[in-house]
Design a protein around this motif. Structure first.
Motif, PDB file in Angstrom:
ATOM      1  N   GLU A   1       0.826  -1.204   0.000  1.00 36.18           N
ATOM      2  CA  GLU A   1       0.000   0.000   0.000  1.00 36.18           C
ATOM      3  C   GLU A   1       0.863   1.258   0.000  1.00 36.18           C
ATOM      4  OE1 GLU A   1      -2.900  -0.097   3.124  1.00 36.18           O
ATOM      5  OE2 GLU A   1      -4.333  -1.068   1.788  1.00 36.18           O
ATOM      6  N   LEU A   2       1.972   1.218   0.706  1.00 37.87           N
ATOM      7  CA  LEU A   2       2.862   2.370   0.704  1.00 37.87           C
ATOM      8  C   LEU A   2       3.395   2.626  -0.701  1.00 37.87           C
ATOM      9  CD1 LEU A   2       4.437   4.583   2.146  1.00 37.87           C
ATOM     10  CD2 LEU A   2       6.203   2.889   2.670  1.00 37.87           C
ATOM     11  N   ALA A   3       3.758   1.562  -1.410  1.00 38.67           N
ATOM     12  CA  ALA A   3       4.214   1.720  -2.790  1.00 38.67           C
ATOM     13  C   ALA A   3       3.118   2.345  -3.653  1.00 38.67           C
ATOM     14  CB  ALA A   3       4.649   0.372  -3.359  1.00 38.67           C
ATOM     15  N   THR A   4       1.870   1.981  -3.374  1.00 44.07           N
ATOM     16  CA  THR A   4       0.754   2.563  -4.108  1.00 44.07           C
ATOM     17  C   THR A   4       0.627   4.053  -3.811  1.00 44.07           C
ATOM     18  OG1 THR A   4      -0.444   0.462  -4.092  1.00 44.07           O
ATOM     19  CG2 THR A   4      -1.743   2.439  -4.492  1.00 44.07           C
TER      20      THR A   4
ATOM     21  N   ALA B   1      -8.169   7.850  -2.639  1.00 44.90           N
ATOM     22  CA  ALA B   1      -7.626   6.492  -2.703  1.00 44.90           C
ATOM     23  C   ALA B   1      -6.784   6.183  -1.480  1.00 44.90           C
ATOM     24  CB  ALA B   1      -6.796   6.323  -3.978  1.00 44.90           C
ATOM     25  N   ILE B   2      -5.952   7.127  -1.055  1.00 41.32           N
ATOM     26  CA  ILE B   2      -5.101   6.907   0.117  1.00 41.32           C
ATOM     27  C   ILE B   2      -5.952   6.723   1.371  1.00 41.32           C
ATOM     28  CG2 ILE B   2      -3.381   7.984   1.625  1.00 41.32           C
ATOM     29  CD1 ILE B   2      -2.222   9.296  -0.932  1.00 41.32           C
ATOM     30  N   ASN B   3      -6.979   7.541   1.511  1.00 47.48           N
ATOM     31  CA  ASN B   3      -7.826   7.439   2.697  1.00 47.48           C
ATOM     32  C   ASN B   3      -8.586   6.124   2.748  1.00 47.48           C
ATOM     33  OD1 ASN B   3      -7.017   9.925   3.540  1.00 47.48           O
ATOM     34  ND2 ASN B   3      -8.873  11.006   2.954  1.00 47.48           N
ATOM     35  N   ALA B   4      -8.798   5.498   1.593  1.00 44.67           N
ATOM     36  CA  ALA B   4      -9.546   4.246   1.551  1.00 44.67           C
ATOM     37  C   ALA B   4      -8.690   3.041   1.890  1.00 44.67           C
ATOM     38  CB  ALA B   4     -10.158   4.049   0.160  1.00 44.67           C
TER      39      ALA B   4
END
Length: 506
Positions: free
Chosen positions: A366-369, A390-393
């Motif tokens: 997720e961090l890479a995303t 997207a990050i908050n999800a």
């Protein structure tokens, strides 16, 4: 015991509600962000409040990059197989090979007839499905003219093609004797639903598929077994179904984002860890779970947290730091007790330690995303508002960097009769080994720091949306998140992988 050896895949089972079309697509995007393999959509064209399934799958495929899609399952009487073959091949080509085909013989026949479909009896429905499979496969093999006699779907000189981008699997939603036999004879996979075929029914149904496959000269192991499940299934149940009943794909039913997040965080990695550990044991011819394996040699002085013989390797800290801001002193982190020399570990114990790493790998992904989303904003490929959403999800935003979801899964591995209220991992570690208390306290403190960093990233994204800050500020905050998060995960694995494998937390 029957394990057909297929790789595990996981997906969601979505309702194509027309009330809020954007929400359905967002659920599919969340499915991808959380590390699932598939989004699947039920198909009931006669339901007025539903979107068209094939149109929805096309939009989902267009708005994701790795997620595979499948109808679950196509209502064949309302989708003629010759046209369906072209639809499947077209979407597979357009999506880069991300489509599979779930097929059903039909249900709710009055609704089908109301839309102009032919109302069939049960036996006719199976015969029509068998014909349809032949039509679809023939039209996926371009290079000639297709002529097939049939009572339901005759083809008279159709030109085959296009071919899909990959070998699309045909999975049947089958329950009764004739449908199970057709699955064994002609399908690539079986896709029942747990409300209609509970786990207690699977052995007999699997046996019927296997017998039909063998009679047709097919290897039963070639037929993938998938399962639509309710969210109540535990990791232990799914691991057992994989190892004992050959199931290898699980689609969680429900449209609640929190259910999807919880399943991704606690069930998905735990199933993988347990199945991988048991398959490795069987391959190596090791004793069954619970018996003594080979003696583990003494830990090396350089890394006494994880003995080399444990068979589980914590992810090391690579030492890379992107930010010039430092929020804690890594040199004063406490360490726990060193493992006993010659300690032995069962397969189940090793799986417990590996599960923590699997959960962390998901968070690293997720961090890479996050980093990729920021670069997309910088390149103008997406807008800041979409990136923030997207990050908050993501799971890491929801769990506040506590191990709540992991605790629930791990403690069920150790003792399934404990209720969720009893599954706070850190207090249990303190009670099981007082020497771990300083480590647990430090980890909990770092969780709070990382939460603050996540808030900084969010504030920077808000600033970017309102033109108060530029992309460089966002990058700086994400760099700080990378430094703190990756360092923390490596420290936690170094200190807890071996205790998780060793301790009996009851």
């Amino acid at each position: 015991m029957t394990d057909y050896g297929h790789d595990l895949v996981f997906g969601t089972f979505l309702t194509p509600s027309a009330d809020d079309p954007g929400r359905v697509v967002a659920l599919a995007q969340l499915t991808e962000q959380l590390g699932f393999d598939f989004a699947s959509v039920q198909d009931h064209p006669y339901q007025a409040r539903f979107l068209d399934t094939w149109t929805l799958l096309s939009v989902i495929a267009a708005r994701t990059t790795t997620l595979r899609v499948t109808p679950n399952v196509v209502n064949l009487p309302l989708r003629p197989p010759a046209v369906l073959a072209k639809s499947v091949a077209s979407l597979d080509l357009l999506s880069g090979g991300r489509v599979e085909l779930g097929l059903g013989s039909g249900a709710f026949w009055d609704g089908i007839a109301a839309l102009g479909g032919r109302k069939l009896g049960p036996a006719q429905g199976v015969d029509a499905l068998a014909e349809a499979i032949g039509v679809i496969r023939a039209l996926w093999a371009p290079g000639g003219s297709v002529r097939l006699d049939g009572e339901f779907y005759p083809v008279r000189g159709a030109h085959a093609g296009p071919a899909p981008a990959h070998d699309v699997g045909i999975w049947l939603g089958a329950y009764k004797k004739r449908m199970l036999a057709l699955t064994g004879r002609a399908a690539d996979g079986w896709l029942p639903s747990s409300p209609y075929a509970g786990p207690e029914k699977l052995p007999a149904m699997n046996a019927a598929i296997d017998a039909a496959a063998e009679e047709a000269g097919r290897d039963p192991r070639a037929i993938r077994r998938l399962y639509n499940i309710t969210p109540e299934f535990t990791a232990e149940q799914l691991a057992e179904l994989t190892l004992e009943q050959g199931m290898s794909g699980y689609f969680v039913m429900g449209d609640d984002p929190e259910v999807v997040r919880r399943f991704a965080a606690e069930v998905l990695p735990a199933v993988k860890a347990q199945v991988d550990a048991e398959r490795a044991r069987r391959t190596a011819g090791a004793p069954a779970t619970g018996t003594a394996p080979a003696i583990v040699p003494a830990a090396s002085p350089g890394d006494h947290r994880a003995p080399s013989g444990l068979g589980v390797t914590p992810t090391p800290d690579d030492g890379v730091r992107r930010s010039d801001v430092t929020l804690w002193d890594e040199t004063d982190r406490p360490t726990g007790p060193a493992p006993e020399p010659g300690r032995t570990y069962t397969a189940a114990q090793r799986a417990s330690g590996q599960h923590l790493i699997d959960v962390h790998d998901h968070l690293r992904s997720e961090l890479a995303t996050v980093r990729d989303l920021i670069e997309q904003v910088a390149a103008g490929l997406t807008d800041p508002g979409a990136a923030r959403s997207a990050i908050n999800a993501m799971t890491m935003r929801q769990n506040n960097w506590t191990l709540g979801t992991y605790c629930e899964s791990y403690c069920r591995v150790v003792t399934t009769h404990h209720t969720l209220e009893d599954t706070a991992l850190f207090p249990r570690l303190r009670r099981a080994d007082a020497g771990l208390a300083p480590v647990v306290d430090r980890l909990a403190a770092e969780h709070g720091v990382i939460h603050e960093v996540l808030e900084r990233v969010d504030r920077a994204l808000v600033g970017l949306v309102t033109d108060e800050k530029d992309i460089d500020q966002v990058r700086a905050e994400v760099d700080l998140l990378s430094d703190t998060l990756l360092s923390h995960l490596a420290y936690e694995e170094r200190e807890l992988v071996e205790p998780l494998a060793r301790l009996e937390i009851l």
